[in-house]
Design an enzyme around this catalytic site. Structure first.
Site, PDB file in Angstrom:
ATOM      1  N   CYS A 115      19.761  31.255  52.208  1.00  0.00           N
ATOM      2  CA  CYS A 115      19.387  32.550  51.628  1.00  0.00           C
ATOM      3  C   CYS A 115      17.966  32.516  51.066  1.00  0.00           C
ATOM      4  O   CYS A 115      17.305  33.552  50.986  1.00  0.00           O
ATOM      5  CB  CYS A 115      20.384  32.949  50.540  1.00  0.00           C
ATOM      6  SG  CYS A 115      21.993  33.385  51.223  1.00  0.00           S
TER       7      CYS A 115
ATOM      8  N   GLU B 149      23.277  37.706  49.267  1.00  0.00           N
ATOM      9  CA  GLU B 149      21.885  38.118  49.401  1.00  0.00           C
ATOM     10  C   GLU B 149      21.631  38.807  50.751  1.00  0.00           C
ATOM     11  O   GLU B 149      20.874  39.776  50.829  1.00  0.00           O
ATOM     12  CB  GLU B 149      20.955  36.898  49.275  1.00  0.00           C
ATOM     13  CG  GLU B 149      21.048  36.179  47.948  1.00  0.00           C
ATOM     14  CD  GLU B 149      22.043  35.030  47.950  1.00  0.00           C
ATOM     15  OE1 GLU B 149      21.750  33.999  47.330  1.00  0.00           O
ATOM     16  OE2 GLU B 149      23.132  35.168  48.576  1.00  0.00           O
TER      17      GLU B 149
ATOM     18  N   CYS C 278      21.281  29.635  48.214  1.00  0.00           N
ATOM     19  CA  CYS C 278      21.418  28.353  48.914  1.00  0.00           C
ATOM     20  C   CYS C 278      20.132  28.008  49.661  1.00  0.00           C
ATOM     21  O   CYS C 278      19.373  28.888  50.076  1.00  0.00           O
ATOM     22  CB  CYS C 278      22.603  28.385  49.875  1.00  0.00           C
ATOM     23  SG  CYS C 278      22.462  29.617  51.186  1.00  0.00           S
TER      24      CYS C 278
ATOM     25  N   ARG D 225      54.555  37.735  49.137  1.00  0.00           N
ATOM     26  CA  ARG D 225      55.279  38.861  49.740  1.00  0.00           C
ATOM     27  C   ARG D 225      55.253  40.129  48.890  1.00  0.00           C
ATOM     28  O   ARG D 225      55.441  41.220  49.404  1.00  0.00           O
ATOM     29  CB  ARG D 225      56.732  38.460  50.050  1.00  0.00           C
ATOM     30  CG  ARG D 225      57.530  38.016  48.839  1.00  0.00           C
ATOM     31  CD  ARG D 225      58.820  37.299  49.253  1.00  0.00           C
ATOM     32  NE  ARG D 225      59.549  36.808  48.083  1.00  0.00           N
ATOM     33  CZ  ARG D 225      59.274  35.663  47.472  1.00  0.00           C
ATOM     34  NH1 ARG D 225      58.273  34.903  47.899  1.00  0.00           N
ATOM     35  NH2 ARG D 225      59.993  35.273  46.424  1.00  0.00           N
TER      36      ARG D 225
ATOM     37  N   ARG E 290      48.850  34.249  43.099  1.00  0.00           N
ATOM     38  CA  ARG E 290      48.934  33.359  44.260  1.00  0.00           C
ATOM     39  C   ARG E 290      47.885  33.726  45.309  1.00  0.00           C
ATOM     40  O   ARG E 290      47.321  32.847  45.965  1.00  0.00           O
ATOM     41  CB  ARG E 290      50.334  33.440  44.883  1.00  0.00           C
ATOM     42  CG  ARG E 290      51.431  32.780  44.056  1.00  0.00           C
ATOM     43  CD  ARG E 290      52.784  32.963  44.729  1.00  0.00           C
ATOM     44  NE  ARG E 290      53.862  32.347  43.972  1.00  0.00           N
ATOM     45  CZ  ARG E 290      55.148  32.374  44.345  1.00  0.00           C
ATOM     46  NH1 ARG E 290      55.485  32.982  45.466  1.00  0.00           N
ATOM     47  NH2 ARG E 290      56.071  31.790  43.595  1.00  0.00           N
TER      48      ARG E 290
ATOM     49  N   ALA F 117      58.019  30.575  33.656  1.00  0.00           N
ATOM     50  CA  ALA F 117      58.701  31.630  32.901  1.00  0.00           C
ATOM     51  C   ALA F 117      59.802  30.970  32.083  1.00  0.00           C
ATOM     52  O   ALA F 117      60.484  30.066  32.566  1.00  0.00           O
ATOM     53  CB  ALA F 117      59.292  32.666  33.847  1.00  0.00           C
TER      54      ALA F 117
ATOM     55  N   GLU G 175      53.640  25.484  39.672  1.00  0.00           N
ATOM     56  CA  GLU G 175      54.749  26.363  39.312  1.00  0.00           C
ATOM     57  C   GLU G 175      56.040  25.614  38.981  1.00  0.00           C
ATOM     58  O   GLU G 175      57.117  26.205  38.981  1.00  0.00           O
ATOM     59  CB  GLU G 175      54.989  27.394  40.424  1.00  0.00           C
ATOM     60  CG  GLU G 175      53.948  28.491  40.471  1.00  0.00           C
ATOM     61  CD  GLU G 175      54.464  29.797  41.049  1.00  0.00           C
ATOM     62  OE1 GLU G 175      55.687  29.939  41.194  1.00  0.00           O
ATOM     63  OE2 GLU G 175      53.641  30.665  41.343  1.00  0.00           O
TER      64      GLU G 175
ATOM     65  N   HIS H 138      26.194  35.790  53.304  1.00  0.00           N
ATOM     66  CA  HIS H 138      26.208  35.606  51.854  1.00  0.00           C
ATOM     67  C   HIS H 138      25.796  36.903  51.155  1.00  0.00           C
ATOM     68  O   HIS H 138      25.360  37.870  51.786  1.00  0.00           O
ATOM     69  CB  HIS H 138      25.286  34.457  51.465  1.00  0.00           C
ATOM     70  CG  HIS H 138      25.829  33.114  51.846  1.00  0.00           C
ATOM     71  ND1 HIS H 138      25.244  31.928  51.458  1.00  0.00           N
ATOM     72  CD2 HIS H 138      26.914  32.755  52.582  1.00  0.00           C
ATOM     73  CE1 HIS H 138      25.935  30.902  51.930  1.00  0.00           C
ATOM     74  NE2 HIS H 138      26.952  31.385  52.620  1.00  0.00           N
TER      75      HIS H 138
ATOM     76  N   TRP I 281      66.199  34.632  38.170  1.00  0.00           N
ATOM     77  CA  TRP I 281      65.046  35.342  37.643  1.00  0.00           C
ATOM     78  C   TRP I 281      65.122  35.509  36.134  1.00  0.00           C
ATOM     79  O   TRP I 281      66.138  35.926  35.588  1.00  0.00           O
ATOM     80  CB  TRP I 281      64.903  36.706  38.313  1.00  0.00           C
ATOM     81  CG  TRP I 281      64.663  36.600  39.788  1.00  0.00           C
ATOM     82  CD1 TRP I 281      65.508  36.991  40.785  1.00  0.00           C
ATOM     83  CD2 TRP I 281      63.522  36.037  40.422  1.00  0.00           C
ATOM     84  NE1 TRP I 281      64.961  36.706  42.016  1.00  0.00           N
ATOM     85  CE2 TRP I 281      63.737  36.122  41.817  1.00  0.00           C
ATOM     86  CE3 TRP I 281      62.333  35.458  39.966  1.00  0.00           C
ATOM     87  CZ2 TRP I 281      62.809  35.668  42.765  1.00  0.00           C
ATOM     88  CZ3 TRP I 281      61.423  35.006  40.898  1.00  0.00           C
ATOM     89  CH2 TRP I 281      61.659  35.106  42.261  1.00  0.00           C
TER      90      TRP I 281
END
Length: 351
Positions: free
Chosen positions: A87, A53, A78, A217, A194, A157, A293, A51, A180
């Site tokens: 922690c 810390e 935590c 990609r 994403r 879009a 989407e 973590h 597109w």
């Protein structure tokens, strides 16, 4: 800006390095200060790894200074054993006398227990520094634990004249490729998004028409979990979403048998509240954030049931004249920016 705010702001800055890689854990940054000088800092990089810390303490060269230092953490330390030790115990063991916390952890396993443990150990604890900013940093984590559902981002879009797709013709249907609307830079930004969210969801028709890969990609980052609605199992089995590259959850009314380890079929009742059922299942799968989407019916259903947190939509430099109209959404406008000839508008749900 007071001195505490200065260092909590640095904690937030550090924590953001973990965006997209810490699920199901929150993003956390930590700074250790002695005599107004930062002597150590760190952030949580990945679930199962140390973590913030721990990384901050480990980065301090002269450990003897810890007994006179102040540790700043954007989220409550935590107090429970998970994949790593608590922690709080680390702070106590290193005899750090002062602890400054941005905000309380909403996870019921922590939820104030860390602060209580530190106080009982005699530490000077300050809580609520830049609290709103710290809550915003972990809006996904907070939504998941407080509302028992993922943080929901709607994305689409649309053309200049308000269509998300043109009128279908035979050539378009046979190609099974996306049409597109936006430029390459906007599409790269979407792939960055994403990589930052845990999952991505599309409807049946989007997969049938476009055969999307739903991956990153065009950006270096982890591919999101793919979530698909397919009530009547109409999606062709040679579609990219069935390629077993990444965990894929298909919501259907009747399970089919496909022997792939990364492919999960979840049966729901499509005659009842579909969105609530989906979110309930995703909560069980520990999905903290999701990008919706499309298509239109899927997006508008989330909007109409008021189950969304952010809307992000592009207006491309394209005209379709006819086709499928874009969703109708209202909310608090966060920003409006130009990406080449495209326009990006981001809104936040009023609720």
């Amino acid at each position: 800006m007071n001195i505490h705010e200065k260092y909590i702001k640095r904690c937030i800055q550090l924590a953001k390095n973990g965006l997209g890689t810490t699920y199901p854990n929150p993003m956390v940054g930590s700074v250790i200060v002695y005599n107004n000088v930062i002597i150590g800092e760190g952030w949580h990089k990945k679930a199962g790894e140390p973590h913030a810390e721990v990384n901050a303490v480990n980065s301090v060269k002269d450990k003897s200074l810890l007994k006179k230092a102040t540790i700043y953490v954007s989220l409550e330390p935590c107090s429970h054993f998970g994949k790593t030790p608590p922690c709080c115990d680390l702070i106590i063991a290193n005899e750090i006398p002062n602890v400054v916390v941005g905000t309380v952890d909403p996870n019921e396993k922590v939820a104030g227990r860390g602060i209580k443990k530190l106080l009982e150990a005699g530490k000077n604890v300050t809580v609520g520094i830049l609290e709103e900013e710290c809550n915003e940093l972990n809006k996904r984590f907070f939504t998941f634990h407080q509302q028992k559902r993922p943080y929901i981002i709607l994305k689409w879009a649309e053309s200049k004249d308000g269509f998300i797709s043109p009128e279908k013709n035979t050539d378009i249907i046979l190609k099974r490729e996306p049409i597109w609307i936006t430029n390459l830079y906007s599409r790269q930004l979407v792939h960055k998004w994403r990589s930052e969210e845990q999952a991505i969801l599309v409807g049946t028709q989007t997969v049938i028409d476009d055969n999307p890969k739903l991956n990153t990609r065009d950006w270096a980052g982890k591919n999101p979990v793919r979530i698909v609605l397919d009530q009547n199992n109409r999606i062709p089995k040679d579609s990219h979403i069935f390629n077993n590259d990444v965990k894929t959850i298909v919501f259907t009314k009747s399970k089919i048998v496909i022997e792939k380890e990364n492919l999960i079929f979840e049966v729901i009742d499509f005659k009842q509240n579909i969105i609530q059922q989906i979110l309930s299942v995703l909560y069980q799968h520990q999905i903290q954030s999701i990008i919706i989407e499309g298509g239109l019916q899927t997006l508008q259903t989330f909007i109409n049931t008021n189950l969304w947190d952010e809307g992000r939509f592009f207006i491309g430099n394209t005209y379709f004249t006819t086709g499928t109209k874009a969703p109708i959404i209202t909310g608090k406008k966060l920003k409006k920016i130009n990406i080449g000839n495209d326009e990006l508008i981001q809104v936040r749900n009023h609720d």
